[in-house]
Design a protein around this motif. Sequence first.
Motif, PDB file in Angstrom:
ATOM      1  N   LEU A 122      -5.366   5.286   9.421  1.00 14.87           N
ATOM      2  CA  LEU A 122      -6.640   5.615   9.758  1.00 14.87           C
ATOM      3  C   LEU A 122      -8.016   5.452   9.641  1.00 14.87           C
ATOM      4  O   LEU A 122      -8.967   4.871  10.790  1.00 14.87           O
ATOM      5  CB  LEU A 122      -6.542   7.045   8.934  1.00 14.87           C
ATOM      6  CG  LEU A 122      -5.360   8.546   9.628  1.00 14.87           C
ATOM      7  CD1 LEU A 122      -5.415   9.964   8.770  1.00 14.87           C
ATOM      8  CD2 LEU A 122      -5.181   8.088  11.110  1.00 14.87           C
ATOM      9  N   ALA A 123      -7.804   4.799   8.671  1.00 17.38           N
ATOM     10  CA  ALA A 123      -9.338   3.839   8.221  1.00 17.38           C
ATOM     11  C   ALA A 123      -9.756   2.791   8.834  1.00 17.38           C
ATOM     12  O   ALA A 123     -10.934   2.610   9.792  1.00 17.38           O
ATOM     13  CB  ALA A 123      -9.658   3.660   7.100  1.00 17.38           C
TER      14      ALA A 123
ATOM     15  N   ILE B  89       1.178  -0.867   0.161  1.00 21.55           N
ATOM     16  CA  ILE B  89       0.369  -0.043   0.018  1.00 21.55           C
ATOM     17  C   ILE B  89       0.652   1.526  -0.026  1.00 21.55           C
ATOM     18  O   ILE B  89       1.103   1.907  -0.558  1.00 21.55           O
ATOM     19  CB  ILE B  89      -1.396  -0.340   0.925  1.00 21.55           C
ATOM     20  CG1 ILE B  89      -2.147  -0.461   1.042  1.00 21.55           C
ATOM     21  CG2 ILE B  89      -1.684   1.469   1.384  1.00 21.55           C
ATOM     22  CD1 ILE B  89      -3.253  -1.259   2.212  1.00 21.55           C
ATOM     23  N   TYR B  90       1.841   1.402   0.695  1.00 23.63           N
ATOM     24  CA  TYR B  90       2.941   2.423   1.225  1.00 23.63           C
ATOM     25  C   TYR B  90       3.344   2.740  -0.664  1.00 23.63           C
ATOM     26  O   TYR B  90       3.823   3.960  -0.971  1.00 23.63           O
ATOM     27  CB  TYR B  90       3.574   2.561   2.276  1.00 23.63           C
ATOM     28  CG  TYR B  90       5.064   3.401   1.629  1.00 23.63           C
ATOM     29  CD1 TYR B  90       4.299   4.894   2.626  1.00 23.63           C
ATOM     30  CD2 TYR B  90       6.051   3.173   1.554  1.00 23.63           C
ATOM     31  CE1 TYR B  90       5.005   5.614   2.727  1.00 23.63           C
ATOM     32  CE2 TYR B  90       7.146   4.486   1.462  1.00 23.63           C
ATOM     33  CZ  TYR B  90       6.397   5.324   1.888  1.00 23.63           C
ATOM     34  OH  TYR B  90       7.517   6.261   1.959  1.00 23.63           O
ATOM     35  N   GLY B  91       3.652   1.304  -1.391  1.00 23.43           N
ATOM     36  CA  GLY B  91       4.324   2.157  -2.315  1.00 23.43           C
ATOM     37  C   GLY B  91       3.567   2.225  -3.184  1.00 23.43           C
ATOM     38  O   GLY B  91       3.991   2.858  -4.385  1.00 23.43           O
ATOM     39  N   THR B  92       2.215   2.134  -3.064  1.00 21.16           N
ATOM     40  CA  THR B  92       1.538   1.939  -4.116  1.00 21.16           C
ATOM     41  C   THR B  92       0.788   4.537  -4.012  1.00 21.16           C
ATOM     42  O   THR B  92       1.380   4.480  -4.894  1.00 21.16           O
ATOM     43  CB  THR B  92       0.363   2.085  -4.687  1.00 21.16           C
ATOM     44  OG1 THR B  92       0.364  -0.049  -4.076  1.00 21.16           O
ATOM     45  CG2 THR B  92      -1.236   2.766  -4.992  1.00 21.16           C
TER      46      THR B  92
ATOM     47  N   LEU C  34      -2.051   6.643   0.438  1.00 24.76           N
ATOM     48  CA  LEU C  34      -3.352   5.757   0.671  1.00 24.76           C
ATOM     49  C   LEU C  34      -2.698   4.833   1.975  1.00 24.76           C
ATOM     50  O   LEU C  34      -3.704   4.317   2.550  1.00 24.76           O
ATOM     51  CB  LEU C  34      -3.169   4.839  -0.641  1.00 24.76           C
ATOM     52  CG  LEU C  34      -4.197   3.612  -0.508  1.00 24.76           C
ATOM     53  CD1 LEU C  34      -4.900   3.553  -0.344  1.00 24.76           C
ATOM     54  CD2 LEU C  34      -3.856   2.541  -2.109  1.00 24.76           C
ATOM     55  N   PHE C  35      -0.910   4.803   2.230  1.00 25.70           N
ATOM     56  CA  PHE C  35      -0.759   4.423   3.446  1.00 25.70           C
ATOM     57  C   PHE C  35      -1.712   4.711   4.598  1.00 25.70           C
ATOM     58  O   PHE C  35      -2.017   4.044   5.392  1.00 25.70           O
ATOM     59  CB  PHE C  35       0.583   4.826   3.293  1.00 25.70           C
ATOM     60  CG  PHE C  35       0.977   3.618   4.867  1.00 25.70           C
ATOM     61  CD1 PHE C  35       1.234   2.259   5.014  1.00 25.70           C
ATOM     62  CD2 PHE C  35       2.065   4.237   5.720  1.00 25.70           C
ATOM     63  CE1 PHE C  35       2.367   1.793   6.239  1.00 25.70           C
ATOM     64  CE2 PHE C  35       2.215   4.020   7.139  1.00 25.70           C
ATOM     65  CZ  PHE C  35       2.771   2.670   7.225  1.00 25.70           C
TER      66      PHE C  35
END
Length: 123
Positions: free
Chosen positions: A76-77, A63-66, A70-71
């Motif tokens: 937070l979500a 996710i961080y790489g994307t 978003l990470f």
Amino acid sequence: MQDITPLKRNFINCSLLGTHEGGGAVILLFHYLSLLNIFDAFITYFGLENSFIQEMNPLMSRIYGTDPLLFIFTKLAFSLCIYLFIVFKKVPTSSLIRGLTVFATSFYTIVFFLHCYWLIVLI
């Protein structure tokens, strides 16, 4: 001084924690886990952005790489989802959930302090 009967004490605890008897500890752990996740999101983000640390969780690393934002959003979500259980007074209180919550908070606390330690040593 007036003695508080067990029934009144339970009512006071329920009012403060928003739960039935026995669920107070799980709610406190949910609060702690959610706040810890928020702090960890920003500390991890800082460490990743400055190449001080690497994300070892394969899903979060991807996710961080994307997208680094978003990470943060994902972390937070997750905290928001935990808080929704509290707000809607739907925190599960079974012994399985209590055990999993204790394990998760213990493990996550270790990971969080490990991240903090690495950042302190590296900065």
